[in-house]
Write a protein that holds these residues in place. Sequence first.
Motif, PDB file in Angstrom:
ATOM      1  N   LEU A 126       0.832  -1.208   0.000  1.00  0.00           N
ATOM      2  CA  LEU A 126       0.000   0.000   0.000  1.00  0.00           C
ATOM      3  C   LEU A 126       0.863   1.253   0.000  1.00  0.00           C
ATOM      4  O   LEU A 126       0.584   2.215  -0.737  1.00  0.00           O
ATOM      5  CB  LEU A 126      -0.932  -0.004   1.217  1.00  0.00           C
ATOM      6  N   ALA A 127       1.924   1.248   0.787  1.00  0.00           N
ATOM      7  CA  ALA A 127       2.830   2.400   0.830  1.00  0.00           C
ATOM      8  C   ALA A 127       3.481   2.612  -0.539  1.00  0.00           C
ATOM      9  O   ALA A 127       3.617   3.750  -0.998  1.00  0.00           O
ATOM     10  CB  ALA A 127       3.897   2.204   1.904  1.00  0.00           C
ATOM     11  N   GLU A 128       3.858   1.531  -1.204  1.00  0.00           N
ATOM     12  CA  GLU A 128       4.458   1.628  -2.542  1.00  0.00           C
ATOM     13  C   GLU A 128       3.437   2.169  -3.552  1.00  0.00           C
ATOM     14  O   GLU A 128       3.759   3.025  -4.371  1.00  0.00           O
ATOM     15  CB  GLU A 128       4.983   0.260  -2.985  1.00  0.00           C
ATOM     16  N   ALA A 129       2.193   1.679  -3.469  1.00  0.00           N
ATOM     17  CA  ALA A 129       1.145   2.172  -4.371  1.00  0.00           C
ATOM     18  C   ALA A 129       0.888   3.662  -4.133  1.00  0.00           C
ATOM     19  O   ALA A 129       0.723   4.430  -5.094  1.00  0.00           O
ATOM     20  CB  ALA A 129      -0.135   1.370  -4.168  1.00  0.00           C
ATOM     21  N   ASN A 130       0.888   4.088  -2.873  1.00  0.00           N
ATOM     22  CA  ASN A 130       0.701   5.506  -2.558  1.00  0.00           C
ATOM     23  C   ASN A 130       1.840   6.349  -3.110  1.00  0.00           C
ATOM     24  O   ASN A 130       1.621   7.443  -3.635  1.00  0.00           O
ATOM     25  CB  ASN A 130       0.582   5.715  -1.047  1.00  0.00           C
ATOM     26  N   ARG A 131       3.066   5.832  -2.992  1.00  0.00           N
ATOM     27  CA  ARG A 131       4.218   6.558  -3.537  1.00  0.00           C
ATOM     28  C   ARG A 131       4.087   6.691  -5.058  1.00  0.00           C
ATOM     29  O   ARG A 131       4.316   7.766  -5.617  1.00  0.00           O
ATOM     30  CB  ARG A 131       5.525   5.840  -3.188  1.00  0.00           C
ATOM     31  N   GLU A 132       3.682   5.627  -5.726  1.00  0.00           N
ATOM     32  CA  GLU A 132       3.507   5.672  -7.179  1.00  0.00           C
ATOM     33  C   GLU A 132       2.407   6.656  -7.570  1.00  0.00           C
ATOM     34  O   GLU A 132       2.541   7.380  -8.550  1.00  0.00           O
ATOM     35  CB  GLU A 132       3.205   4.281  -7.723  1.00  0.00           C
ATOM     36  N   LEU A 133       1.324   6.680  -6.782  1.00  0.00           N
ATOM     37  CA  LEU A 133       0.237   7.636  -7.059  1.00  0.00           C
ATOM     38  C   LEU A 133       0.707   9.077  -6.867  1.00  0.00           C
ATOM     39  O   LEU A 133       0.359   9.958  -7.668  1.00  0.00           O
ATOM     40  CB  LEU A 133      -0.961   7.361  -6.154  1.00  0.00           C
ATOM     41  N   ARG A 134       1.488   9.325  -5.816  1.00  0.00           N
ATOM     42  CA  ARG A 134       2.024  10.683  -5.607  1.00  0.00           C
ATOM     43  C   ARG A 134       2.926  11.085  -6.768  1.00  0.00           C
ATOM     44  O   ARG A 134       2.852  12.223  -7.247  1.00  0.00           O
ATOM     45  CB  ARG A 134       2.796  10.748  -4.285  1.00  0.00           C
ATOM     46  N   ASP A 135       3.763  10.160  -7.214  1.00  0.00           N
ATOM     47  CA  ASP A 135       4.648  10.453  -8.349  1.00  0.00           C
ATOM     48  C   ASP A 135       3.825  10.762  -9.606  1.00  0.00           C
ATOM     49  O   ASP A 135       4.130  11.714 -10.332  1.00  0.00           O
ATOM     50  CB  ASP A 135       5.598   9.284  -8.623  1.00  0.00           C
ATOM     51  N   ALA A 136       2.781   9.972  -9.855  1.00  0.00           N
ATOM     52  CA  ALA A 136       1.930  10.200 -11.025  1.00  0.00           C
ATOM     53  C   ALA A 136       1.210  11.538 -10.918  1.00  0.00           C
ATOM     54  O   ALA A 136       1.099  12.278 -11.904  1.00  0.00           O
ATOM     55  CB  ALA A 136       0.922   9.064 -11.173  1.00  0.00           C
ATOM     56  N   ARG A 137       0.728  11.861  -9.708  1.00  0.00           N
ATOM     57  CA  ARG A 137       0.068  13.152  -9.491  1.00  0.00           C
ATOM     58  C   ARG A 137       1.035  14.301  -9.749  1.00  0.00           C
ATOM     59  O   ARG A 137       0.689  15.284 -10.421  1.00  0.00           O
ATOM     60  CB  ARG A 137      -0.477  13.236  -8.068  1.00  0.00           C
ATOM     61  N   ASP A 138       2.252  14.173  -9.249  1.00  0.00           N
ATOM     62  CA  ASP A 138       3.255  15.220  -9.453  1.00  0.00           C
ATOM     63  C   ASP A 138       3.564  15.400 -10.944  1.00  0.00           C
ATOM     64  O   ASP A 138       3.711  16.528 -11.417  1.00  0.00           O
ATOM     65  CB  ASP A 138       4.536  14.906  -8.682  1.00  0.00           C
ATOM     66  N   GLN A 139       3.641  14.287 -11.668  1.00  0.00           N
ATOM     67  CA  GLN A 139       3.887  14.371 -13.109  1.00  0.00           C
ATOM     68  C   GLN A 139       2.708  15.030 -13.822  1.00  0.00           C
ATOM     69  O   GLN A 139       2.889  15.828 -14.738  1.00  0.00           O
ATOM     70  CB  GLN A 139       4.132  12.980 -13.700  1.00  0.00           C
ATOM     71  N   LEU A 140       1.490  14.705 -13.396  1.00  0.00           N
ATOM     72  CA  LEU A 140       0.305  15.309 -13.996  1.00  0.00           C
ATOM     73  C   LEU A 140       0.261  16.813 -13.729  1.00  0.00           C
ATOM     74  O   LEU A 140      -0.022  17.603 -14.636  1.00  0.00           O
ATOM     75  CB  LEU A 140      -0.962  14.639 -13.441  1.00  0.00           C
ATOM     76  N   VAL A 141       0.559  17.209 -12.508  1.00  0.00           N
ATOM     77  CA  VAL A 141       0.584  18.640 -12.169  1.00  0.00           C
ATOM     78  C   VAL A 141       1.623  19.356 -13.031  1.00  0.00           C
ATOM     79  O   VAL A 141       1.364  20.441 -13.571  1.00  0.00           O
ATOM     80  CB  VAL A 141       0.864  18.843 -10.663  1.00  0.00           C
ATOM     81  N   GLU A 142       2.799  18.751 -13.185  1.00  0.00           N
ATOM     82  CA  GLU A 142       3.857  19.359 -14.012  1.00  0.00           C
ATOM     83  C   GLU A 142       3.420  19.443 -15.476  1.00  0.00           C
ATOM     84  O   GLU A 142       3.642  20.461 -16.131  1.00  0.00           O
ATOM     85  CB  GLU A 142       5.149  18.539 -13.883  1.00  0.00           C
ATOM     86  N   SER A 143       2.766  18.394 -15.976  1.00  0.00           N
ATOM     87  CA  SER A 143       2.280  18.410 -17.361  1.00  0.00           C
ATOM     88  C   SER A 143       1.240  19.510 -17.555  1.00  0.00           C
ATOM     89  O   SER A 143       1.259  20.220 -18.573  1.00  0.00           O
ATOM     90  CB  SER A 143       1.661  17.060 -17.726  1.00  0.00           C
ATOM     91  N   GLU A 144       0.322  19.643 -16.588  1.00  0.00           N
ATOM     92  CA  GLU A 144      -0.701  20.696 -16.688  1.00  0.00           C
ATOM     93  C   GLU A 144      -0.061  22.081 -16.623  1.00  0.00           C
ATOM     94  O   GLU A 144      -0.484  22.999 -17.324  1.00  0.00           O
ATOM     95  CB  GLU A 144      -1.733  20.529 -15.576  1.00  0.00           C
ATOM     96  N   ARG A 145       0.965  22.233 -15.788  1.00  0.00           N
ATOM     97  CA  ARG A 145       1.660  23.515 -15.683  1.00  0.00           C
ATOM     98  C   ARG A 145       2.319  23.858 -17.022  1.00  0.00           C
ATOM     99  O   ARG A 145       2.208  24.989 -17.511  1.00  0.00           O
ATOM    100  CB  ARG A 145       2.710  23.451 -14.578  1.00  0.00           C
ATOM    101  N   LEU A 146       2.987  22.877 -17.617  1.00  0.00           N
ATOM    102  CA  LEU A 146       3.636  23.120 -18.910  1.00  0.00           C
ATOM    103  C   LEU A 146       2.615  23.400 -20.010  1.00  0.00           C
ATOM    104  O   LEU A 146       2.854  24.245 -20.887  1.00  0.00           O
ATOM    105  CB  LEU A 146       4.529  21.926 -19.283  1.00  0.00           C
TER     106      LEU A 146
END
Length: 181
Positions: A126-146
């Motif tokens: 679960l902790a690994e899945a949460n980390r992967e979700l945070r990473d994906a969210r961060d990438q999505l935020v960066e993509s939206e910013r760009l």
Amino acid sequence: QEMQVEHAEVWLRDAAGTAFRREGPPAPPLAAGSELACLLATGAVLHAEMGFMGEQAAPPAALGELTALGAVLAIPLLFEQRLVGFLALGEKGSGRSYTTDDLALLDTLANQAAVAIQNARAYRALAEANRELRDARDQLVESERLAAIGELSAAVAHGIRNPVAGIKTAAELAIREAPDG
């Protein structure tokens, strides 16, 4: 009353499910398909003493593997009828054999340990899945910013091009209408 076991080890199935590895100091792994692992997977308790507590004698290969671990007793750690590990126990400090009370206590301990191990593994997953979700969210935020920066750049470029086109047209017209001279 204490059991006073000379030594005890916890062996857990690895993530790939191909072997059991001792927790603590490194030791050679025990293959998941070994005689010992196959016998423990049935829920059987294995003791090096022949006919221990009236049980049927274990296959010699399984006894050899148990002895190679430096243990005289192996207690399976079963979770949902799947072997997740086992306890390997040495002789009792008193030199006496394990009793039915000892086995009942060890069985309870093994059941609780199996649940705790699965809970720890589920928490880790679960902790690994949460980390992967945070990473994906961060990438999505960066993509939206760009993407927003790209849209803003396009709007600025369009805003500059329109007046420049008008100036260019006026300059070309002025050149054509200017007297030659």
